[in-house]
Motif scaffolding. Structure first.
Motif, PDB file in Angstrom:
ATOM      1  N   LYS A 163       0.811  -1.207   0.000  1.00 46.90           N
ATOM      2  CA  LYS A 163       0.000   0.000   0.000  1.00 46.90           C
ATOM      3  C   LYS A 163       0.851   1.266   0.000  1.00 46.90           C
ATOM      4  O   LYS A 163       0.329   2.364  -0.250  1.00 46.90           O
ATOM      5  N   GLY A 164       2.139   1.121   0.238  1.00 51.96           N
ATOM      6  CA  GLY A 164       3.025   2.268   0.184  1.00 51.96           C
ATOM      7  C   GLY A 164       3.295   2.759  -1.221  1.00 51.96           C
ATOM      8  O   GLY A 164       3.910   3.824  -1.402  1.00 51.96           O
ATOM      9  N   TYR A 165       2.844   2.013  -2.213  1.00 47.23           N
ATOM     10  CA  TYR A 165       3.046   2.400  -3.611  1.00 47.23           C
ATOM     11  C   TYR A 165       1.680   2.631  -4.233  1.00 47.23           C
ATOM     12  O   TYR A 165       0.864   1.719  -4.367  1.00 47.23           O
ATOM     13  N   ASP A 166       1.395   3.868  -4.614  1.00 47.02           N
ATOM     14  CA  ASP A 166       0.053   4.283  -4.993  1.00 47.02           C
ATOM     15  C   ASP A 166      -0.549   3.477  -6.145  1.00 47.02           C
ATOM     16  O   ASP A 166      -1.721   3.099  -6.077  1.00 47.02           O
ATOM     17  N   MET A 196      -4.768   0.184  -8.089  1.00 40.57           N
ATOM     18  CA  MET A 196      -5.100  -0.844  -9.076  1.00 40.57           C
ATOM     19  C   MET A 196      -5.584  -2.135  -8.421  1.00 40.57           C
ATOM     20  O   MET A 196      -6.584  -2.719  -8.835  1.00 40.57           O
ATOM     21  N   VAL A 197      -4.856  -2.588  -7.400  1.00 36.55           N
ATOM     22  CA  VAL A 197      -5.125  -3.905  -6.824  1.00 36.55           C
ATOM     23  C   VAL A 197      -6.137  -3.830  -5.690  1.00 36.55           C
ATOM     24  O   VAL A 197      -7.090  -4.618  -5.636  1.00 36.55           O
ATOM     25  N   PHE A 198      -5.960  -2.885  -4.786  1.00 39.53           N
ATOM     26  CA  PHE A 198      -6.754  -2.872  -3.560  1.00 39.53           C
ATOM     27  C   PHE A 198      -7.999  -1.984  -3.632  1.00 39.53           C
ATOM     28  O   PHE A 198      -8.933  -2.180  -2.858  1.00 39.53           O
ATOM     29  N   GLN A 199      -8.008  -1.018  -4.554  1.00 32.12           N
ATOM     30  CA  GLN A 199      -9.162  -0.112  -4.641  1.00 32.12           C
ATOM     31  C   GLN A 199      -9.985  -0.307  -5.911  1.00 32.12           C
ATOM     32  O   GLN A 199     -10.887   0.471  -6.188  1.00 32.12           O
ATOM     33  N   GLY A 200      -9.677  -1.340  -6.703  1.00 32.23           N
ATOM     34  CA  GLY A 200     -10.552  -1.727  -7.801  1.00 32.23           C
ATOM     35  C   GLY A 200     -10.341  -1.048  -9.132  1.00 32.23           C
ATOM     36  O   GLY A 200     -11.084  -1.308 -10.086  1.00 32.23           O
ATOM     37  N   ARG A 201      -9.322  -0.188  -9.249  1.00 31.46           N
ATOM     38  CA  ARG A 201      -9.114   0.473 -10.539  1.00 31.46           C
ATOM     39  C   ARG A 201      -8.737  -0.545 -11.620  1.00 31.46           C
ATOM     40  O   ARG A 201      -9.074  -0.362 -12.796  1.00 31.46           O
ATOM     41  N   GLY A 202      -8.041  -1.605 -11.236  1.00 32.77           N
ATOM     42  CA  GLY A 202      -7.667  -2.622 -12.211  1.00 32.77           C
ATOM     43  C   GLY A 202      -8.866  -3.253 -12.889  1.00 32.77           C
ATOM     44  O   GLY A 202      -8.853  -3.494 -14.104  1.00 32.77           O
TER      45      GLY A 202
END
Length: 336
Positions: free
Chosen positions: A291-294, A299-305
């Protein structure tokens, strides 16, 4: 037809090497090692994360932060420091050249770009370290021919001649003359050989000679960022290797994925690759660090992917990568 031999079985151990440094590559290294441990748990070799050290060729400290060191070490990876004597910040792709002589001498090695995921058992890959090879997942990015300028044959032959190599034996005669696939050309996203010191010394010698004293037919050709991929086929050919390796049935296939950037991964890779990414990123101790890398966080944790993936029909993808990038950018989802 892929080369096979009685000696093509995987040796008892070989080392895996990749580059880790501040910024994106350090976080990608965590994902690579986590995927290796998850998908190839019986791998018995050393995992060597080569890290450039501060010096005059870097304006900022290129080393990874301590939490990435700790996470990599906890997964059994070793941080291997190396000095940048020739490339550094001006040509960071040179890291993969200069780091090779910091690896254990005489031990077979496989180098992977950090933006790679392991999706299967590396023990099933028939590496023949006496026949080096590299990634065939590439496009005809170099050379870019100029009107009335030298053709593919003149350009590539001038390089083989410069280093006293046999040009004719490097050609794929099943491809037409003056078509880029006829000429030995790799993506430098992975390559392997019997000794990183011998390979690295020659790789550096060839790269510097091409950069500093290119043959005349290269006068109109850019070497940034292509220098490593111009020198690599010459190095592989000089060690008796080539394109006809059985590893290509597995690497960049069912065992590894060189995804390049996370938006491209979600756009074009298989669901199995996405599942691997999200599986290995999920444990809390890994997730907290990533999570230290935006771009990973979004992309992975907030669903943008998943929003990126919804932009494409995976059964009807654009043929050129640039078209994929442009669609992602036009929808505001591009990150790197």
């Amino acid at each position: 037809m892929a080369r096979t031999s009685k000696t093509a079985a995987v040796p008892p151990t070989f080392n895996i090497a990749l580059v880790g440094q501040s910024g994106r590559l350090g976080y990608e290294a965590v994902l690579f090692v986590a995927s290796l441990r998850a998908k190839s748990p019986d791998f018995a070799g050393r995992i060597l994360v080569a890290e450039p050290q501060p010096g005059p060729l870097w304006t900022k400290d290129p080393r990874m932060p301590g939490d990435l060191h700790d996470t990599l070490n906890a997964m059994g990876a070793e941080i291997v420091p190396f000095d940048s004597a020739h490339f550094g910040e001006a040509y960071p792709y040179g890291n993969k050249i200069e780091m090779l002589t910091a690896l254990p001498k005489g031990a077979p090695f496989v180098f992977f770009d950090s933006d790679t995921l392991v999706t299967g058992d590396l023990g099933a890959v028939p590496f023949d370290f006496a026949y080096p090879s590299a990634s065939l997942r590439r496009e005809g990015t170099w050379p870019q021919l100029e009107l009335y300028g030298p053709g593919y044959t003149d350009i590539w032959k001038s390089l083989y001649d410069k280093f006293g190599l046999d040009f004719a034996s490097s050609l794929d005669l099943s491809e037409p003359d003056e078509y880029w696939k006829r000429y030995l050309y790799f993506n430098a996203g992975f390559f392997f050989g019997p000794c990183p010191h011998e390979f690295g010394v020659r790789f550096l010698d060839y790269a510097l000679a091409i950069r500093d004293d290119p043959p005349a037919p290269l006068v109109c050709q850019s070497l940034d960022p292509w220098l490593d991929q111009v020198a690599l086929p010459l190095v592989i050919h000089s060690f008796g290797g080539g394109r006809d390796s059985a590893v290509h049935d597995h690497i960049d296939g069912d065992v590894t994925c060189h995804y390049r950037l996370l938006p491209l991964l979600y756009a074009r890779e298989s669901q199995a690759v996405i599942d691997t990414l999200e599986e290995v990123a999920a444990p809390n101790k890994i997730k907290k660090v990533l999570k230290g890398y935006d771009p990973i966080k979004r992309m992975v944790f907030q669903g943008r992917g998943e929003k990126v993936r919804a932009l494409f029909d995976q059964n009807d993808m654009p043929r050129r990568e640039q078209a994929i990038r442009n669609r992602i950018k036009s929808n505001g989802f591009w990150m790197r």
